[in-house]
Design an enzyme around this catalytic site. Structure first.
Site, short mmCIF file in Angstrom:
data_model
loop_
_atom_site.label_atom_id
_atom_site.label_comp_id
_atom_site.label_asym_id
_atom_site.label_seq_id
_atom_site.Cartn_x
_atom_site.Cartn_y
_atom_site.Cartn_z
N LYS A 100 -11.73 1.28 -2.25
CA LYS A 100 -10.66 1.86 -3.06
C LYS A 100 -11.10 1.92 -4.52
CE LYS A 100 -7.55 1.22 0.63
NZ LYS A 100 -6.93 0.28 1.53
N SER A 122 0.80 -1.23 0.00
CA SER A 122 0.00 0.00 0.00
C SER A 122 0.83 1.28 0.00
CB SER A 122 -0.96 0.00 1.19
OG SER A 122 -0.26 -0.16 2.40
N HIS A 145 -5.35 -2.91 -3.00
CA HIS A 145 -4.97 -1.96 -4.05
C HIS A 145 -4.90 -2.56 -5.45
CE1 HIS A 145 -4.19 1.23 -1.17
NE2 HIS A 145 -3.76 0.27 -0.39
C1 LIG Z 1 -6.90 0.15 3.00
C2 LIG Z 1 -6.30 -1.15 3.32
C3 LIG Z 1 -6.90 -2.03 4.22
C4 LIG Z 1 -8.08 -1.63 5.06
O1 LIG Z 1 -9.23 -1.58 4.33
P1 LIG Z 1 -10.42 -0.67 4.87
O2 LIG Z 1 -11.62 -1.14 4.14
O3 LIG Z 1 -10.02 0.73 4.55
O4 LIG Z 1 -10.50 -0.91 6.34
C5 LIG Z 1 -6.36 -3.29 4.38
N1 LIG Z 1 -5.24 -3.65 3.71
C6 LIG Z 1 -4.63 -2.82 2.86
C7 LIG Z 1 -3.40 -3.28 2.15
C8 LIG Z 1 -5.13 -1.54 2.65
O5 LIG Z 1 -4.49 -0.70 1.85
#
Ligand SMILES: *Cc1c(COP(=O)(O)O)cnc(C)c1O
Length: 390
Positions: free
Chosen positions: A236, A176, A204
């Site tokens: 995302k 991330s 992602h």
């Molecule tokens: C954003 C993210 C999460 C968390 O997801 P949310 O739905 O925002 O709680 C988990 N793992 C990774 C790699 C992320 O980038």
């Protein structure tokens, strides 16, 4: 009792203080903050779906049909037709027998790891994994074993050193804060040889990578029927909110029985799930957007290379510039915002000490000209210096 004010001041001194900005506009490549419009390179809304008219429409339809609150946990009466239909769509899309919705990705990771492992078990994690995977291992009471970033030889050695108990390997699919990808096929082999679970967090990659946006595990899932557990988020590239875990029938049934972050929480608003179904359709049809995004990534990398900017090796929309010092990263982020450009400075503990960075994210809604504007501003601020920290 600790003195909070002293700790906060110390945090400021270390350039690690965090604060929020309030968006007055919807999420997008142009956002308004305190009355000023900015060109943003910060969001994870990689396809620009968060404010898409069709999603807004689906969300409204969902609210008309299912109301606002779900009113209960999934196992009580909170599981609506909207959730069920979305789970079926997701399972079909990623090519696994079942999918299970969680309220957030953070909760999904906690739920999976603590349902599958416990005291006496081992969880192996890439050193650069997302905080939710690290926290998940900790709350599961299993032993957390971290291996150097992408170093499967070290992972294999560590697996060989300990054979008692359940073992689970967890990795970000796309890292991330770095933007590079895990070698999913090789990880699957290592896991199979060690008789370990493999959990890939594709927050992602889902919607962005793979055929029709199925994510970084698409080929691996298509090529074999192994026990890979896929977690991906909907907040995302899908532009909505929530997360899911996809895997075998038995895995999902086990999570329904045991994943505490699934059981002991109110189901998300059904209208959000309804909008996510539409998002999934849009993701499938979004190949032109993904193609455009790839062109933007290439343009940015070529431009940044010409300026000798300290880019990390990434082919995804996450294009971090390694700065090193937290204060310097903050200074650059502030200077960019004076140019009307938003780029977040990411500092420890989100990233390892001494690796503060500007986390630039590209969206399919950006234009080539907007990417050039970012490059021009970076050139102004960093000059053509070859110095690693701009
Ligand atoms: C954003 C993210 C999460 C968390 O997801 P949310 O739905 O925002 O709680 C988990 N793992 C990774 C790699 C992320 O980038």
């Amino acid at each position: 009792m600790q003195n909070l004010a002293t700790e906060l001041t110390e945090r400021k001194r270390l350039q690690l203080y965090r604060s929020r900005q309030t968006l007055e506009s919807p999420q997008g490549v142009l956002v308004r903050i305190e009355g000023r419009e900015y060109l943003s390179f910060c969001s994870n809304d990689y396809l620009g779906l968060a404010n898409h008219p069709q999603l807004i429409e689906a969300f409204k339809q969902g609210a008309d049909r299912f109301g606002v609150g779900s009113g209960a946990a999934h196992l009580v009466t909170g599981h609506s037709y909207a959730h069920q239909a979305l789970e079926e769509d997701l399972a079909e899309f990623v090519g696994r027998p079942r999918a299970l919705l969680f309220s957030t990705g953070y909760m999904a990771n906690l739920g999976v790891i603590s349902a599958l492992t416990g005291r006496g078990d081992l969880v192996y994690e890439d050193r650069l994994n997302h905080a939710s995977l690290i926290d998940a291992a900790q709350i599961s009471n299993s032993r957390l074993v971290r291996y150097p970033h992408l170093d499967l030889a070290r992972l294999t050695t560590k697996l060989a050193a300990q054979t008692r108990g359940q073992r689970l390997i967890a990795s970000d699919g796309v890292f991330s804060m770095d933007g590079d990808c895990a070698p999913v096929a090789e990880l699957a082999q290592v896991a199979e040889q060690a008789d370990a679970w493999l959990l890939i967090d594709d927050a992602h990659g889902f919607g962005v990578l793979g055929r029709d946006g199925r994510g970084c595990c698409a080929e691996q899932i298509a090529a074999s029927s192994n026990e890979l557990i896929l977690m991906a988020t909907l907040g995302k590239a899908c532009g909505t909110f929530g997360a899911f875990v996809a895997g075998s029938e038995d895995l999902v049934e086990t999570l329904i029985q045991q994943a505490r972050t699934f059981i002991y929480t109110t189901a998300p608003p059904p209208a959000v799930a309804w909008a996510s179904r539409r998002a999934l359709q849009l993701v499938r049809e979004a190949q032109p957007l993904r193609d455009h995004l790839d062109k933007l990534i290439e343009r940015f990398r070529i431009g940044a290379g010409q300026l000798s900017l300290p880019l990390l090796p990434s082919t995804t929309p996450i294009q971090p510039l390694l700065v090193g010092d937290s204060g310097e990263a903050l200074r650059l982020s502030k200077a960019l915002s004076e140019h009307g450009i938003l780029v977040t400075a990411i500092r420890p503990p989100t990233v390892p000490a001494g690796t503060a960075r500007l986390r630039i994210t590209l969206s399919a809604q950006h234009t080539h000209e907007q990417v050039d504007r970012l490059l021009d501003s970076l050139q102004d601020l960093c000059g053509v210096s070859r110095n690693a920290a701009c």
